[in-house]
Design a protein around this motif. Structure first.
Motif, short mmCIF file in Angstrom:
data_model
loop_
_atom_site.label_atom_id
_atom_site.label_comp_id
_atom_site.label_asym_id
_atom_site.label_seq_id
_atom_site.Cartn_x
_atom_site.Cartn_y
_atom_site.Cartn_z
N GLY A 131 0.84 -1.12 0.04
CA GLY A 131 -0.07 -0.12 0.01
C GLY A 131 0.86 1.31 -0.04
O GLY A 131 1.60 1.58 0.77
N GLY A 147 0.11 6.70 4.54
CA GLY A 147 0.97 6.08 5.48
C GLY A 147 2.05 5.34 4.81
O GLY A 147 3.12 5.41 5.40
N GLU A 194 2.01 -1.55 -4.58
CA GLU A 194 0.65 -0.79 -4.60
C GLU A 194 -0.45 -1.34 -5.74
O GLU A 194 0.24 -1.50 -6.94
N GLN A 195 -1.44 -1.41 -5.37
CA GLN A 195 -2.52 -2.12 -6.14
C GLN A 195 -2.84 -1.28 -7.40
O GLN A 195 -2.97 -1.78 -8.48
N ILE A 205 -6.96 18.29 3.22
CA ILE A 205 -6.55 17.40 4.40
C ILE A 205 -6.04 18.68 5.26
O ILE A 205 -5.31 19.38 5.14
N HIS A 206 -6.29 18.29 6.78
CA HIS A 206 -5.63 19.02 7.59
C HIS A 206 -4.20 18.42 8.12
O HIS A 206 -4.49 17.09 8.43
N ARG A 232 -5.11 17.19 -0.61
CA ARG A 232 -4.58 15.77 -0.45
C ARG A 232 -3.46 15.17 -1.40
O ARG A 232 -2.54 14.42 -1.02
N LEU A 279 -1.76 -7.37 -3.62
CA LEU A 279 -1.48 -8.25 -2.64
C LEU A 279 -2.69 -9.37 -2.56
O LEU A 279 -3.76 -8.86 -2.37
N ASP A 309 -2.17 -1.01 3.80
CA ASP A 309 -3.06 -1.32 2.78
C ASP A 309 -4.61 -0.78 3.07
O ASP A 309 -5.61 -1.38 2.59
N ASP A 349 -4.74 3.08 8.55
CA ASP A 349 -6.21 2.51 8.44
C ASP A 349 -6.51 1.00 8.38
O ASP A 349 -7.32 0.34 8.71
N ALA A 402 -9.57 14.86 11.82
CA ALA A 402 -8.62 15.03 10.96
C ALA A 402 -7.31 14.31 11.44
O ALA A 402 -6.61 14.77 11.34
N GLY A 438 -6.77 10.79 10.54
CA GLY A 438 -6.50 9.46 10.16
C GLY A 438 -4.95 9.28 9.54
O GLY A 438 -4.22 8.27 9.79
N ALA A 439 -4.88 10.22 8.72
CA ALA A 439 -3.55 10.23 7.98
C ALA A 439 -2.28 10.57 9.06
O ALA A 439 -1.29 9.89 8.96
N ALA A 440 -2.66 11.56 9.92
CA ALA A 440 -1.75 11.77 10.83
C ALA A 440 -1.07 10.67 11.84
O ALA A 440 0.01 10.30 12.21
#
Ligand code: FAD
Length: 375
Positions: free
Chosen positions: A8, A12, A31-32, A43-44, A105, A127, A156, A289, A299, A301-303
């Motif tokens: 993935g 992240g 990466e798929q 995105i924040h 983003r 995968l 992923d 995730d 805000a 999730g990515a952080a």
């Protein structure tokens, strides 16, 4: 030695790959997708993640592209009256040690991918299976090819295949909320303060809006409302403006003006999973995730995914044994991510005045990782 495999190349996975590569590790990202789409969403990037992006060396480029909002202002959805405002701008750097940025983003993703050595990302590699053979892990892909790695990091995302290999098939649950998202091109007709992030609150719905680009006046919003179910097979569908306007009929004029101005709208389900106890097994670990998906209301999730990558690097650097490094990594991260998942699920973050230091001041590049297992 074969490269560490990251499954993935999302936010992240890409950030973790950069961090590991910059520290001297050999990394391959599987990466798929055949290529990344420059998604038109915002995105924040809160100070806790900006600190890591500065370490990587891409913070200045992101600041040049995005916006440093003056405040996060909470308002009442029906009346537009101010509930509270958290000063950001220069104050964010003074208080939390790094800026608070809003940015596209796609810009963040592009900067991360460009920070990797060419050829690091192997595209069109979906995968389908993993086989931990003790000293190495074999990865199997949908195109029939295989790869071998000393260890595998599953980055992923929400429907993680790596998680499924470890824990069996178990779908994430629909949270009961959907979100409409749109980017409005610069337009004087919308009466919003582009210097601030504004969140309008009602009991069971909200609208949040902000600018993501310092050069244009594009304005991005997310409007969240309850829904009984998500029946579509896709992760998003085109949104229906009239349906959205019905859900927000009791909103103040400012919000109605904003929602009315949307032309191209998408509708997303918000999924979640309870905190996961086992983040790794042997030479396989999860991040982002894949192990702690959350509603987007803080805000973070990515952080959290990028913080995971930083702690993973630090644990790998501190331990000779991969299994031990992965164990310390999970122990270092579980409590914080579970707390962020819980507060995100409440949708209460910054609704009323509160001190956000426990989130913003966290320094993933310096905090002590959890100690090793007693031997
Ligand atoms: P992803 O970014 O989803 O990446 C997963 C990658 O894995 C993808 O590239 C995918 O193609 C690939 N993949 C999947 N399966 C396979 C497979 N079998 N083989 C190979 N590759 C595979 N977070 C913030 O920090 N700030 C915000 O402001 C913010 N706003 C948000 C707003 C909304 C409406 C939503 C829904 C989320 C928001 N988030 C925000 C959350 C954030 O987008 C996610 O938490 C973050 O992208 C997670 O990163 P990840 O790398 O774990 O997963």
């Amino acid at each position: 030695m074969n490269s560490i495999a990251i499954v993935g190349g999302g936010l992240g996975g890409a950030a973790t790959a950069v961090l590991l590569q910059q520290a001297g590790y050999s990394v391959a990202v599987f990466e798929q997708t055949p290529r990344f789409d420059p998604a038109g969403a915002g995105i924040h990037l809160t100070p806790n993640v900006m600190r890591i992006l500065a370490h990587i060396g891409i913070a200045d480029a992101l600041v040049a592209s995005g916006r440093l909002p003056a405040s996060f202002t909470s308002r009442d959805l029906a009346s537009n009256s101010v509930r509270c405002a958290l000063s950001l701008g220069e104050r964010a750097e003074e208080r939390y040690g790094a800026p608070y940025l809003t940015v596209g983003r796609g810009v963040l993703h592009r900067e991360l991918i460009n920070a990797l050595r060419p050829g690091t990302v192997r595209y069109s590699k979906r995968l389908v299976g993993l086989d931990d053979r003790g000293g190495a892990v074999q990865l199997r892909f949908a195109d029939g090819s295989t790869a071998e790695a000393p260890c595998v990091i599953g980055a992923d995302g929400l429907g993680s295949q790596v998680r499924e290999v470890m824990h069996g098939a178990e779908r994430p649950s629909f949270s009961g909320q959907i979100a409409y998202r749109a980017v409005l091109p610069a337009s004087g007709r919308v009466a919003v303060d582009r210097q601030c992030i504004t969140k309008w609150w009602a009991d069971d719905r909200f609208v949040i809006g902000y600018s993501t680009d310092s050069r244009t006046d594009d304005y991005y919003f997310v409007a969240g409302a309850p829904a009984e179910a998500w029946t579509h097979p896709q992760s998003w569908v085109d949104g229906d403006r009239d349906e959205m306007l019905d859900a927000f009929a009791d909103s103040c004029e400012e919000v109605l003006g904003l929602l009315n101005a949307s032309q191209s709208l998408t509708k997303w389900p918000l999924f979640e999973r309870p905190p996961l106890q086992q983040w790794g097994r042997g030479r396989i670990a999860l991040l982002g995730d894949a192990c702690h998906p959350m509603r987007p209301h803080m805000a973070q999730g990515a952080a959290m995914a990028i913080e995971d990558g930083a702690l993973l690097l630090r644990c790998l650097a501190a331990e000779d044994e991969i299994e031990e490094a992965f164990w310390r990594y999970a122990e270092s991260r579980k409590q914080r991510t579970a707390r962020v998942q819980a507060v995100s699920a409440e949708n209460s973050w910054l609704k009323d005045a509160e001190d956000p230091s426990w989130v913003f001041s966290y320094d993933a590049m310096r905090i002590d990782p959890a100690p090793g297992r007693p031997r």
